[in-house]
Design a protein around this motif. Structure first.
Motif, PDB file in Angstrom:
ATOM      1  N   THR A  83      29.160  29.628  49.014  1.00 34.63           N
ATOM      2  CA  THR A  83      29.848  29.509  50.300  1.00 34.63           C
ATOM      3  C   THR A  83      29.089  30.248  51.399  1.00 34.63           C
ATOM      4  O   THR A  83      29.336  30.049  52.576  1.00 34.63           O
ATOM      5  N   LYS A  84      28.148  31.085  50.999  1.00 35.59           N
ATOM      6  CA  LYS A  84      27.389  31.833  52.005  1.00 35.59           C
ATOM      7  C   LYS A  84      25.988  31.257  52.153  1.00 35.59           C
ATOM      8  O   LYS A  84      25.451  30.668  51.218  1.00 35.59           O
ATOM      9  N   LYS A  85      25.426  31.456  53.342  1.00 37.40           N
ATOM     10  CA  LYS A  85      24.086  30.934  53.590  1.00 37.40           C
ATOM     11  C   LYS A  85      23.018  31.861  53.021  1.00 37.40           C
ATOM     12  O   LYS A  85      23.204  33.069  52.945  1.00 37.40           O
ATOM     13  N   LYS A  86      21.905  31.257  52.658  1.00 38.44           N
ATOM     14  CA  LYS A  86      20.779  32.049  52.184  1.00 38.44           C
ATOM     15  C   LYS A  86      20.133  32.763  53.355  1.00 38.44           C
ATOM     16  O   LYS A  86      19.835  32.135  54.372  1.00 38.44           O
ATOM     17  N   PRO A  87      19.899  34.060  53.237  1.00 42.26           N
ATOM     18  CA  PRO A  87      19.151  34.718  54.314  1.00 42.26           C
ATOM     19  C   PRO A  87      17.692  34.268  54.275  1.00 42.26           C
ATOM     20  O   PRO A  87      17.222  33.780  53.257  1.00 42.26           O
ATOM     21  N   LYS A  88      17.016  34.419  55.396  1.00 53.54           N
ATOM     22  CA  LYS A  88      15.614  33.995  55.421  1.00 53.54           C
ATOM     23  C   LYS A  88      14.712  35.183  55.116  1.00 53.54           C
ATOM     24  O   LYS A  88      14.575  36.092  55.905  1.00 53.54           O
ATOM     25  N   SER A  89      14.126  35.170  53.930  1.00 53.67           N
ATOM     26  CA  SER A  89      13.188  36.228  53.592  1.00 53.67           C
ATOM     27  C   SER A  89      12.164  35.624  52.635  1.00 53.67           C
ATOM     28  O   SER A  89      12.319  34.493  52.191  1.00 53.67           O
ATOM     29  N   LEU A  90      11.158  36.411  52.321  1.00 54.18           N
ATOM     30  CA  LEU A  90      10.105  35.900  51.443  1.00 54.18           C
ATOM     31  C   LEU A  90      10.671  35.564  50.065  1.00 54.18           C
ATOM     32  O   LEU A  90      10.368  34.537  49.475  1.00 54.18           O
ATOM     33  N   ARG A  91      11.563  36.455  49.602  1.00 56.64           N
ATOM     34  CA  ARG A  91      12.122  36.231  48.286  1.00 56.64           C
ATOM     35  C   ARG A  91      12.972  34.960  48.252  1.00 56.64           C
ATOM     36  O   ARG A  91      12.969  34.218  47.294  1.00 56.64           O
ATOM     37  N   MET A  92      13.689  34.733  49.364  1.00 54.67           N
ATOM     38  CA  MET A  92      14.548  33.550  49.419  1.00 54.67           C
ATOM     39  C   MET A  92      13.739  32.274  49.582  1.00 54.67           C
ATOM     40  O   MET A  92      14.163  31.198  49.192  1.00 54.67           O
ATOM     41  N   ILE A 146      12.119  27.033  44.184  1.00 55.83           N
ATOM     42  CA  ILE A 146      12.601  26.726  42.836  1.00 55.83           C
ATOM     43  C   ILE A 146      13.760  25.727  42.903  1.00 55.83           C
ATOM     44  O   ILE A 146      13.838  24.789  42.114  1.00 55.83           O
ATOM     45  N   SER A 147      14.647  25.908  43.877  1.00 52.76           N
ATOM     46  CA  SER A 147      15.749  24.962  44.069  1.00 52.76           C
ATOM     47  C   SER A 147      15.221  23.550  44.299  1.00 52.76           C
ATOM     48  O   SER A 147      15.703  22.583  43.702  1.00 52.76           O
ATOM     49  N   LYS A 189      19.634  17.488  40.615  1.00 50.60           N
ATOM     50  CA  LYS A 189      20.833  18.308  40.782  1.00 50.60           C
ATOM     51  C   LYS A 189      20.536  19.556  41.606  1.00 50.60           C
ATOM     52  O   LYS A 189      19.425  20.059  41.615  1.00 50.60           O
ATOM     53  N   LYS A 190      21.574  20.039  42.263  1.00 50.05           N
ATOM     54  CA  LYS A 190      21.409  21.181  43.151  1.00 50.05           C
ATOM     55  C   LYS A 190      21.784  22.477  42.437  1.00 50.05           C
ATOM     56  O   LYS A 190      22.872  22.588  41.881  1.00 50.05           O
ATOM     57  N   VAL A 191      20.876  23.435  42.452  1.00 51.65           N
ATOM     58  CA  VAL A 191      21.233  24.780  42.016  1.00 51.65           C
ATOM     59  C   VAL A 191      20.941  25.689  43.197  1.00 51.65           C
ATOM     60  O   VAL A 191      19.799  25.851  43.604  1.00 51.65           O
ATOM     61  N   LYS A 192      21.982  26.269  43.765  1.00 51.22           N
ATOM     62  CA  LYS A 192      21.781  26.999  45.021  1.00 51.22           C
ATOM     63  C   LYS A 192      21.167  28.368  44.799  1.00 51.22           C
ATOM     64  O   LYS A 192      20.493  28.896  45.662  1.00 51.22           O
ATOM     65  N   ASP A 193      21.447  28.967  43.652  1.00 50.74           N
ATOM     66  CA  ASP A 193      20.895  30.299  43.401  1.00 50.74           C
ATOM     67  C   ASP A 193      20.249  30.344  42.015  1.00 50.74           C
ATOM     68  O   ASP A 193      20.773  30.966  41.098  1.00 50.74           O
ATOM     69  N   PRO A 194      19.107  29.668  41.854  1.00 48.13           N
ATOM     70  CA  PRO A 194      18.518  29.557  40.517  1.00 48.13           C
ATOM     71  C   PRO A 194      18.022  30.889  39.962  1.00 48.13           C
ATOM     72  O   PRO A 194      17.946  31.057  38.751  1.00 48.13           O
TER      73      PRO A 194
END
Lengths: 243, 129
Positions: A129-138, A144-145, A154-159
């Motif tokens: 429900t929350k947006k991904k912050p923009k960083s190198l790690r993300m 990977i997503s 298929k979608k995996v939002k936080d692999p």
């Protein structure tokens, strides 16, 4: 540890929290005491991955449930040890949990509820429900997503989330096979093979102590390994299911 | 380079790739190690399909013959791989040694405990070792 109800004939589901720990002397006590005090309904097992610090000593002194690996196996090997234990003891679910205080136990219940709806794996995701912050790690997480989406549709939002819960079937498959590390490429492979995976919104803390395993060059290697693995290698694997 | 030779190279590199993928499929190989061999096979295929690349590198490095570049390149890559494999092997041997010693020590501990328990239970009864 609290006495368990008999598995057969009861509706009670046994869930084991597996906590791989490599040099976590600074945080393990707080993490486990919190679990024992506030969440006694879950069993837990620490897997000390051949730590060179006092992790094993602390576990012994405090009377924690733990498996002590005499050599360092790395995360995949340590976690698999926990799964083998879960498999032998007949647990219905196994939850992967960090020993460094990043993961918050208040979200375990929601994840276990979700997997009881019949999923194979439920990922504790930071970005449902929350947006991904923009960083190198993300950026890495996004790559990977995208790779997972390309190969599985298929979608995996936080692999890369390390907080996942597995059902009985997955416990067996992970426990007894090679190349089943608790990593995004295994998730991608299983998705492709028709496993059902859901994500539940969780929050995570920054790690409170100890040094992160992933520095910049290691992160790059990790990313390369994951992407190559998801995009190429996983397509060629043959599945060996555990009955 | 003759056409026949080129064809042999292309076929050989594809066969190598196929074989590597097959072993991965049978899960006889850990992914960490598979990645190196997959890239290696990829390079073989690219080199056999586009030998101009080799000619380019040969000129860039001021070498006389493309074959020299090939030898230098692959010997160096394989030498590095062998070196890292040696390091991994040493780590592995050390771990096996640690494990074996650990088992022996645990077994000894277990037997000592058992003997103590036996002495308690049946004082006077001689235990068979």
């Amino acid at each position: 540890m609290a006495r368990r109800l008999e598995k057969h004939g009861e509706e009670f589901m046994k869930c084991l929290i597996i906590i791989p720990a490599f040099n976590e002397e600074a945080s393990i006590e707080r993490v486990i005491d919190n679990l024992r005090e506030h969440y006694p309904k879950y069993d837990y097992i620490i897997v000390n991955d051949g730590s060179s610090d006092n992790t094993a000593e602390i576990c012994r002194q405090r009377g924690y449930e733990f498996l002590d690996l005499p050599v360092n196996l790395g995360l995949a090997g340590a976690f698999q040890t926990g799964l083998k234990y879960a498999y032998r003891k007949g647990y219905d679910y196994a939850l992967q949990f960090d020993g460094d205080g990043q993961h918050r136990p208040e979200f375990i219940e929601a994840m276990v509820d979700k997997i009881q709806e019949g999923y194979d794996i439920v990922i504790g995701s930071r970005f449902v429900t929350k947006k991904k912050p923009k960083s190198l790690r993300m950026l890495g997480s996004n790559l990977i997503s995208v790779a997972t989406r390309m190969t599985t549709g298929k979608k995996v939002k936080d692999p890369t989330s390390g907080m996942r819960v597995f059902n009985r079937k997955m416990i067996g498959e992970f426990a007894l096979n090679m190349n089943y590390g608790p990593e995004p490429d295994t998730i991608s492979y299983l998705l492709k093979q028709g496993a059902t995976i859901a994500e539940v919104q969780v929050e995570m803390d920054e790690r409170q102590a100890g040094e992160s395993y992933l520095n910049l060059s290691r992160s790059m290697m990790y990313m390369m390994r994951m992407l190559l693995s998801i995009l190429f290698i996983q397509n060629f694997r043959k599945r060996r299911e555990v009955k | 380079m003759t056409l026949v030779f080129r064809l042999i190279l292309i076929v050989a590199s594809f066969l190598t790739t196929y074989y590597i993928l097959k072993r991965i499929r049978q899960s006889k190989l850990q992914i960490e190690y598979a990645i190196f061999w997959l890239i290696f096979a990829g390079i073989l295929v690219v080199f056999s399909l586009f030998p101009e690349i080799i000619a380019l590198f040969t000129r860039m490095m001021g070498m006389q013959l493309p074959v020299n570049f090939i030898f230098l390149f692959f010997i160096f890559v394989l030498m590095l791989k062998l070196f890292f494999t040696t390091i991994e092997l040493s780590t592995l041997e050390n771990k096996v040694k640690d494990l074996t010693q650990e088992i022996a020590l645990l077994e000894k501990e277990r037997m000592e405990e058992e003997r103590q328990r036996g002495d308690h239970l049946s004082a006077g009864n001689k235990r068979v070792e």
